[in-house]
Design an enzyme around this catalytic site. Structure first.
Site, PDB file in Angstrom:
ATOM      1  N   TYR A  26       1.765  -0.927  10.036  1.00  0.00           N
ATOM      2  CA  TYR A  26       0.853  -1.161   8.913  1.00  0.00           C
ATOM      3  C   TYR A  26       0.383   0.177   8.336  1.00  0.00           C
ATOM      4  O   TYR A  26       0.827   1.240   8.743  1.00  0.00           O
ATOM      5  CB  TYR A  26      -0.330  -2.020   9.387  1.00  0.00           C
ATOM      6  CG  TYR A  26      -0.100  -3.512   9.250  1.00  0.00           C
ATOM      7  CD1 TYR A  26       1.168  -4.043   9.043  1.00  0.00           C
ATOM      8  CD2 TYR A  26      -1.177  -4.402   9.319  1.00  0.00           C
ATOM      9  CE1 TYR A  26       1.360  -5.419   8.905  1.00  0.00           C
ATOM     10  CE2 TYR A  26      -0.996  -5.774   9.192  1.00  0.00           C
ATOM     11  CZ  TYR A  26       0.278  -6.279   8.990  1.00  0.00           C
ATOM     12  OH  TYR A  26       0.461  -7.631   8.851  1.00  0.00           O
ATOM     13  N   ASP A  78       0.786  -1.237   0.000  1.00  0.00           N
ATOM     14  CA  ASP A  78       0.000   0.000   0.000  1.00  0.00           C
ATOM     15  C   ASP A  78       0.822   1.293   0.000  1.00  0.00           C
ATOM     16  O   ASP A  78       1.801   1.410   0.732  1.00  0.00           O
ATOM     17  CB  ASP A  78      -0.862   0.064   1.270  1.00  0.00           C
ATOM     18  CG  ASP A  78      -1.574  -1.230   1.583  1.00  0.00           C
ATOM     19  OD1 ASP A  78      -1.445  -2.183   0.816  1.00  0.00           O
ATOM     20  OD2 ASP A  78      -2.257  -1.277   2.617  1.00  0.00           O
TER      21      ASP A  78
HETATM   22  C1  FRU Z   1      -3.788  -3.895   2.541  1.00  0.00           C
HETATM   23  C2  FRU Z   1      -3.211  -4.258   3.891  1.00  0.00           C
HETATM   24  C3  FRU Z   1      -3.644  -3.264   4.952  1.00  0.00           C
HETATM   25  C4  FRU Z   1      -2.539  -3.372   5.960  1.00  0.00           C
HETATM   26  C5  FRU Z   1      -1.325  -3.529   5.076  1.00  0.00           C
HETATM   27  C6  FRU Z   1      -0.220  -4.315   5.685  1.00  0.00           C
HETATM   28  O1  FRU Z   1      -3.041  -4.375   1.484  1.00  0.00           O
HETATM   29  O2  FRU Z   1      -3.564  -5.572   4.246  1.00  0.00           O
HETATM   30  O3  FRU Z   1      -4.927  -3.519   5.472  1.00  0.00           O
HETATM   31  O4  FRU Z   1      -2.444  -2.238   6.776  1.00  0.00           O
HETATM   32  O5  FRU Z   1      -1.783  -4.158   3.899  1.00  0.00           O
HETATM   33  O6  FRU Z   1       0.896  -4.344   4.843  1.00  0.00           O
END
Ligand code: FRU
Length: 496
Positions: free
Chosen positions: A106, A45
């Protein structure tokens, strides 16, 4: 899990391991030329997309050791830019260094606020029994780039009624107050969008849920975003678990909902039904920000969790979309590549003709190019073989089908097959006007297509052969005017 070596700081990773990771990427035939991708490892992300201290800031979820067995490190990788095209790599911005984000900082977001960059993100943690506790964490970056984390966490664990899948706060400021939308799963295992509120960005309260007025929001909703355009409220979100109901679509999707401006007191929003944001094969985890000139800009991850790509054989995976400007016209979200991207343009080939029934135009487009094709009224259908070989046998085929009123994107013969379990065609209903404009950005392994000023958009990965450098357009209907501008693009100044 125990015999994995976990690093808290990138600088503590022995040089030999970093070298081993980077060595995998050397010789990769799949490196992008003007899109952001990690020099090694895994990108997902976009995070913290913002403007602060005279620069754009952009981070991404970064797992540089993903393809080195037995070692683990996950954080936010930080880039800055003054023009959204040339990016400087600044190294890690958030690292898995505290008890609150030991298993990964995250996804999260950032806004400039009172001379600081205010960052709100989810700290992922696991205990010995691999039970997860999510923390919603505030960090601040000052103008010298120093990060200060705030304790205690803004939120520890999940609110009552939700599971530990509670993450990805997206911040905004309104009337001097701070708000964030968070992706959540309720205890009935349904995806939800929760609002947090704070008067001072220190102390946060759970305000409640936004009613998205959908029969199903899947089993989890990730990476929500909220913003306003044209006096309306817009939510972008990523519901998981809908593909069983809607065949032919991606495993996980990106939706948008247009409603009234969110009422931050009672959280009423009254949205229209959700729509797909992007009709491509590889798009997820969209994040938007407001540029200093007022534009709403969007970037996303050109990938989807659990999908696999041939780059993995070379120790890297994941790339971001180009930055796009978003606007709202008659309740529909338009996405256009930002004007700054024009600085990538090099030499241009032009073509202009009347294209008769059954006739073709063929252009040596190259692999790293931008093409704008303008067509007159389509009476039957027009096919565009993008990144095609000279014969038109191997290609990504875009069909503009006025008869059936649909757009079909077909990567069956695009090159090395990928994720074929999820189908190789994407079809969407479309009504064609007097003119159709198709704007294509091609990089080594991606195609982003914008039709009719970005009313229809698709983002996809492709893995063509070296000789797939042609564009072949065929008209199956009555004669029509066609013009083509095709620029070779320069690689971006990407120093990481
Ligand atoms: C989406 C996700 C988010 C999370 C992140 C972890 O792709 O699963 O919900 O914060 O990736 O890398």
């Amino acid at each position: 899990m125990e015999n994995i070596v976990r690093f808290k700081h990138y600088v503590d990773i022995p040089a030999a391991i970093v070298a081993q990771a980077k060595a995998l990427t050397v010789g990769s035939p799949w490196r992008q030329q003007y899109h952001i991708e990690p020099d090694t490892g895994f990108l997902n992300d976009p995070n913290g997309f913002s403007f602060f201290n005279g620069q754009y800031h952009l981070c991404y979820q970064w797992s540089p050791l993903r393809y080195c067995a037995g070692v683990w490190y996950q954080g936010w990788f930080h880039l800055t830019s003054t023009d959204l095209v040339n990016w400087q790599a600044c190294g890690p911005l958030l690292e898995p260094e505290t008890p609150y984000d030991s298993h990964g900082p995250y996804s999260g977001s950032a806004i400039a606020s009172d001379n600081e960059l205010l960052i709100f993100y989810t700290g992922n943690t696991r205990d010995d029994a691999w039970r997860r506790t999510p923390y919603q964490l505030i960090a601040r970056m000052d103008k010298s780039g120093t990060i200060t984390r705030q304790y205690p966490p803004a939120l520890t664990g999940q609110p009552t009624g939700y599971t530990d899948h509670f993450r990805d706060p997206k911040l905004w400021r309104q009337d001097g107050q701070y708000y964030a939308v968070v992706g959540a799963q309720n205890r009935h295992l349904q995806g939800r969008c929760v609002v947090l509120h704070s008067a001072d960005a220190h102390t946060w309260q759970v305000k409640g849920e936004i009613d998205l007025n959908e029969t199903s929001t899947g089993y989890m909703l990730e990476c929500p975003d909220y913003f306003e355009l044209e006096e309306q409220g817009i939510i972008i979100c990523c519901p998981q678990g809908l593909c069983a109901e809607k065949t032919r679509q991606n495993l996980y999707e990106v939706h948008y909902l247009v409603g009234e401006k969110l009422n931050v007191e009672d959280l009423s929003f009254n949205p229209q039904p959700a729509r797909l944001l992007d009709h491509g094969f590889d798009i997820y985890a969209i994040q938007t920000m407001q540029a200093p000139d007022g534009r709403r800009l969007l970037m996303g991850w050109m990938g989807i969790s659990e999908m696999h790509y041939p780059t993995e054989d070379f120790g890297h995976c994941g790339t971001l979309t180009l930055p796009r400007e978003v606007s709202l016209v008659d309740g529909r979200l338009y996405q256009r590549p930002v004007a700054e991207l024009r600085q990538l343009r090099g030499s241009c080939q032009q073509h202009s003709s009347m294209l008769g029934a059954g006739n073709r135009v063929k252009i040596h487009s190259g692999a790293v190019s931008e093409t704008i094709i303008t067509l007159g009224r389509i009476t039957e259908s027009v096919t565009m073989a993008l990144r095609s070989d000279e014969t038109g046998e191997r290609k990504t085929l875009l069909t503009l089908d006025a008869r059936e009123q649909q757009i079909v994107l077909d990567r069956t013969d695009a090159g090395q097959p990928i994720n074929t379990d999820h189908g190789t065609r994407r079809r969407s209903a479309w009504s064609f006007g007097e003119q159709t404009r198709v704007h294509v950005f091609s990089d080594t392994t991606s195609l982003e297509i914008f039709i009719d000023e970005g009313a229809w958009v698709s983002s996809s990965r492709i893995f063509p052969r070296e000789d797939q450098r042609w564009l072949i357009i065929e008209n199956k209907g009555a004669e029509m005017a066609i013009t083509i501008d095709c620029w070779q693009l320069k690689g971006m100044n990407n120093d990481h």
